[in-house]
Design a protein around this motif. Structure first.
Motif, PDB file in Angstrom:
ATOM      1  N   LYS A 101       0.845  -1.192   0.000  1.00 43.84           N
ATOM      2  CA  LYS A 101       0.000   0.000   0.000  1.00 43.84           C
ATOM      3  C   LYS A 101       0.884   1.247   0.000  1.00 43.84           C
ATOM      4  CE  LYS A 101      -3.815   2.165   2.394  1.00 43.84           C
ATOM      5  NZ  LYS A 101      -4.733   2.133   3.499  1.00 43.84           N
ATOM      6  N   VAL A 102       0.490   2.235  -0.803  1.00 44.95           N
ATOM      7  CA  VAL A 102       1.243   3.478  -0.916  1.00 44.95           C
ATOM      8  C   VAL A 102       0.533   4.584  -0.148  1.00 44.95           C
ATOM      9  CG1 VAL A 102       2.104   5.229  -2.540  1.00 44.95           C
ATOM     10  CG2 VAL A 102       2.114   2.815  -3.188  1.00 44.95           C
ATOM     11  N   ILE A 103       1.299   5.374   0.594  1.00 50.00           N
ATOM     12  CA  ILE A 103       0.780   6.549   1.291  1.00 50.00           C
ATOM     13  C   ILE A 103       1.473   7.754   0.669  1.00 50.00           C
ATOM     14  CG2 ILE A 103       0.575   7.736   3.505  1.00 50.00           C
ATOM     15  CD1 ILE A 103       0.954   4.937   4.848  1.00 50.00           C
ATOM     16  N   LEU A 104       0.694   8.668   0.097  1.00 46.68           N
ATOM     17  CA  LEU A 104       1.252   9.841  -0.558  1.00 46.68           C
ATOM     18  C   LEU A 104       1.116  11.054   0.353  1.00 46.68           C
ATOM     19  CD1 LEU A 104      -0.266   9.269  -4.105  1.00 46.68           C
ATOM     20  CD2 LEU A 104       2.086   8.877  -3.410  1.00 46.68           C
ATOM     21  N   LEU A 105       2.250  11.666   0.686  1.00 48.86           N
ATOM     22  CA  LEU A 105       2.255  12.864   1.521  1.00 48.86           C
ATOM     23  C   LEU A 105       2.589  14.054   0.631  1.00 48.86           C
ATOM     24  CD1 LEU A 105       4.226  11.590   4.653  1.00 48.86           C
ATOM     25  CD2 LEU A 105       1.781  11.415   4.149  1.00 48.86           C
ATOM     26  N   LEU A 120       1.605   7.332 -10.655  1.00 51.87           N
ATOM     27  CA  LEU A 120       1.349   8.160  -9.467  1.00 51.87           C
ATOM     28  C   LEU A 120      -0.002   8.854  -9.570  1.00 51.87           C
ATOM     29  CD1 LEU A 120       4.644   9.951  -8.377  1.00 51.87           C
ATOM     30  CD2 LEU A 120       3.176   8.491  -7.003  1.00 51.87           C
ATOM     31  N   ARG A 121      -0.330   9.351 -10.754  1.00 51.28           N
ATOM     32  CA  ARG A 121      -1.654   9.994 -10.945  1.00 51.28           C
ATOM     33  C   ARG A 121      -2.770   8.993 -10.659  1.00 51.28           C
ATOM     34  NH1 ARG A 121       0.440  12.144 -15.956  1.00 51.28           N
ATOM     35  NH2 ARG A 121      -1.091  10.848 -17.026  1.00 51.28           N
ATOM     36  N   PHE A 122      -2.576   7.747 -11.066  1.00 46.41           N
ATOM     37  CA  PHE A 122      -3.576   6.710 -10.821  1.00 46.41           C
ATOM     38  C   PHE A 122      -3.797   6.512  -9.318  1.00 46.41           C
ATOM     39  CE2 PHE A 122      -4.597   2.265  -9.909  1.00 46.41           C
ATOM     40  CZ  PHE A 122      -5.794   2.136 -10.601  1.00 46.41           C
ATOM     41  N   ILE A 123      -2.702   6.436  -8.562  1.00 41.52           N
ATOM     42  CA  ILE A 123      -2.807   6.248  -7.108  1.00 41.52           C
ATOM     43  C   ILE A 123      -3.485   7.461  -6.472  1.00 41.52           C
ATOM     44  CG2 ILE A 123      -1.496   6.015  -4.956  1.00 41.52           C
ATOM     45  CD1 ILE A 123       0.566   4.360  -6.599  1.00 41.52           C
ATOM     46  N   ILE A 124      -3.121   8.657  -6.914  1.00 39.98           N
ATOM     47  CA  ILE A 124      -3.736   9.873  -6.367  1.00 39.98           C
ATOM     48  C   ILE A 124      -5.236   9.871  -6.652  1.00 39.98           C
ATOM     49  CG2 ILE A 124      -3.891  12.389  -6.613  1.00 39.98           C
ATOM     50  CD1 ILE A 124      -0.801  12.321  -7.110  1.00 39.98           C
ATOM     51  N   LYS A 125      -5.606   9.505  -7.865  1.00 36.97           N
ATOM     52  CA  LYS A 125      -7.028   9.476  -8.231  1.00 36.97           C
ATOM     53  C   LYS A 125      -7.781   8.442  -7.398  1.00 36.97           C
ATOM     54  CE  LYS A 125      -9.999   9.344 -12.287  1.00 36.97           C
ATOM     55  NZ  LYS A 125     -10.089   9.204 -13.733  1.00 36.97           N
ATOM     56  N   ARG A 126      -7.144   7.320  -7.133  1.00 32.96           N
ATOM     57  CA  ARG A 126      -7.781   6.234  -6.388  1.00 32.96           C
ATOM     58  C   ARG A 126      -7.897   6.533  -4.899  1.00 32.96           C
ATOM     59  NH1 ARG A 126      -4.886   0.658  -6.927  1.00 32.96           N
ATOM     60  NH2 ARG A 126      -3.643   1.553  -5.278  1.00 32.96           N
ATOM     61  N   GLN A 127      -6.870   7.142  -4.305  1.00 33.14           N
ATOM     62  CA  GLN A 127      -6.898   7.285  -2.852  1.00 33.14           C
ATOM     63  C   GLN A 127      -6.596   8.681  -2.336  1.00 33.14           C
ATOM     64  OE1 GLN A 127      -3.767   4.401  -2.053  1.00 33.14           O
ATOM     65  NE2 GLN A 127      -2.456   6.040  -1.300  1.00 33.14           N
ATOM     66  N   GLY A 128      -6.146   9.590  -3.212  1.00 39.97           N
ATOM     67  CA  GLY A 128      -5.844  10.950  -2.766  1.00 39.97           C
ATOM     68  C   GLY A 128      -4.494  11.045  -2.063  1.00 39.97           C
ATOM     69  N   THR A 129      -4.230  12.220  -1.527  1.00 38.22           N
ATOM     70  CA  THR A 129      -2.976  12.464  -0.825  1.00 38.22           C
ATOM     71  C   THR A 129      -3.294  12.989   0.573  1.00 38.22           C
ATOM     72  OG1 THR A 129      -2.809  14.766  -1.543  1.00 38.22           O
ATOM     73  CG2 THR A 129      -1.796  13.113  -2.977  1.00 38.22           C
ATOM     74  N   ILE A 130      -2.303  12.950   1.434  1.00 42.47           N
ATOM     75  CA  ILE A 130      -2.409  13.569   2.757  1.00 42.47           C
ATOM     76  C   ILE A 130      -1.570  14.839   2.682  1.00 42.47           C
ATOM     77  CG2 ILE A 130      -1.991  13.325   5.227  1.00 42.47           C
ATOM     78  CD1 ILE A 130      -2.103  10.250   4.797  1.00 42.47           C
ATOM     79  N   LYS A 131      -2.208  15.973   2.913  1.00 41.04           N
ATOM     80  CA  LYS A 131      -1.532  17.262   2.724  1.00 41.04           C
ATOM     81  C   LYS A 131      -0.890  17.763   4.018  1.00 41.04           C
ATOM     82  CE  LYS A 131      -4.390  18.679  -1.193  1.00 41.04           C
ATOM     83  NZ  LYS A 131      -4.626  17.353  -1.602  1.00 41.04           N
ATOM     84  N   TYR A 153      -3.666   6.400  10.195  1.00 41.15           N
ATOM     85  CA  TYR A 153      -4.826   5.666   9.695  1.00 41.15           C
ATOM     86  C   TYR A 153      -4.419   4.726   8.559  1.00 41.15           C
ATOM     87  CZ  TYR A 153      -9.253   4.739   7.351  1.00 41.15           C
ATOM     88  OH  TYR A 153     -10.323   4.124   6.752  1.00 41.15           O
ATOM     89  N   HIS A 154      -3.474   5.153   7.736  1.00 42.41           N
ATOM     90  CA  HIS A 154      -3.040   4.348   6.588  1.00 42.41           C
ATOM     91  C   HIS A 154      -1.887   3.405   6.906  1.00 42.41           C
ATOM     92  CE1 HIS A 154      -5.650   6.303   3.695  1.00 42.41           C
ATOM     93  NE2 HIS A 154      -5.344   7.454   4.273  1.00 42.41           N
ATOM     94  N   MET A 155      -1.308   3.562   8.074  1.00 37.91           N
ATOM     95  CA  MET A 155      -0.196   2.688   8.488  1.00 37.91           C
ATOM     96  C   MET A 155      -0.746   1.370   9.023  1.00 37.91           C
ATOM     97  SD  MET A 155       2.790   4.147   7.972  1.00 37.91           S
ATOM     98  CE  MET A 155       3.983   3.531   9.155  1.00 37.91           C
ATOM     99  N   PRO A 156       0.108   0.344   9.095  1.00 41.08           N
ATOM    100  CA  PRO A 156      -0.357  -0.927   9.699  1.00 41.08           C
ATOM    101  C   PRO A 156      -0.710  -0.697  11.163  1.00 41.08           C
ATOM    102  CG  PRO A 156       1.905  -1.116   8.859  1.00 41.08           C
ATOM    103  CD  PRO A 156       1.484   0.304   8.664  1.00 41.08           C
TER     104      PRO A 156
END
Length: 162
Positions: A101-105, A120-131, A153-156
């Motif tokens: 799982k990818v977490i985008l900050l 990367l655009r696909f992942i952003i579209k699917r789950q968004g980013t944490i700003k 929340y996104h971490m194990p």
């Protein structure tokens, strides 16, 4: 599950004024919050990959031993013409093998994501980013701030600070 790390951290490694904060964030703030206060184990290039190791195979092995991939999005990463090796491997593992799982900050307002590679655009579209907007908060390094709660929340699952 045979994993050693909770997350492998991918960040731009060029030395610019922007990178100074990113490196401070990666080497100081993230370990303080996620490791010291929340009990996670991070793998950070430059800290957990040893001198003399073959960087490419070390990166690959560390990613395989990580439960999550954290990618820091910055103007530098967005505007970079070439993908870094760790970013390339990370996206391959996340999208093709579908096992990480990818977490985008989003470390600064990046604006449109048009310049980002398609994966990367696909992942952003699917789950968004944490700003990262911590400069607006009173305690940016509190594990209970909105930003760190979203990251956790996104971490194990592991211990959660009270």
């Amino acid at each position: 599950d045979g994993k050693i790390y909770d997350a492998y951290v991918i960040y731009p490694k060029n030395h610019t004024s922007e990178a100074n904060f990113v490196e401070y964030f990666v080497y100081q703030i993230m370990p303080d919050i996620l490791e010291n206060k929340c009990g996670y184990k991070l793998c950070i290039y430059g800290r957990d990959i040893y001198p003399g190791e073959d960087a490419a195979s070390a990166i690959e092995k560390r990613m395989q031993k990580s439960r999550r991939l954290i990618i820091l999005l910055t103007h530098q990463l967005v505007n970079s013409k070439e993908d870094t090796y760790d970013q390339h491997i990370a996206l391959y593992n996340a999208l093709i093998q579908n096992d990480t799982k990818v977490i985008l900050l989003e470390m600064e307002t990046v604006g449109t994501y048009e310049k980002l590679q398609e994966s990367l655009r696909f992942i952003i579209k699917r789950q968004g980013t944490i700003k990262w907007k911590e400069e607006h908060t009173v305690h940016p390094q509190s594990p209970n701030s909105k930003f760190w709660k979203q990251v956790r929340y996104h971490m194990p699952l592991t211990c959660w600070p009270s």
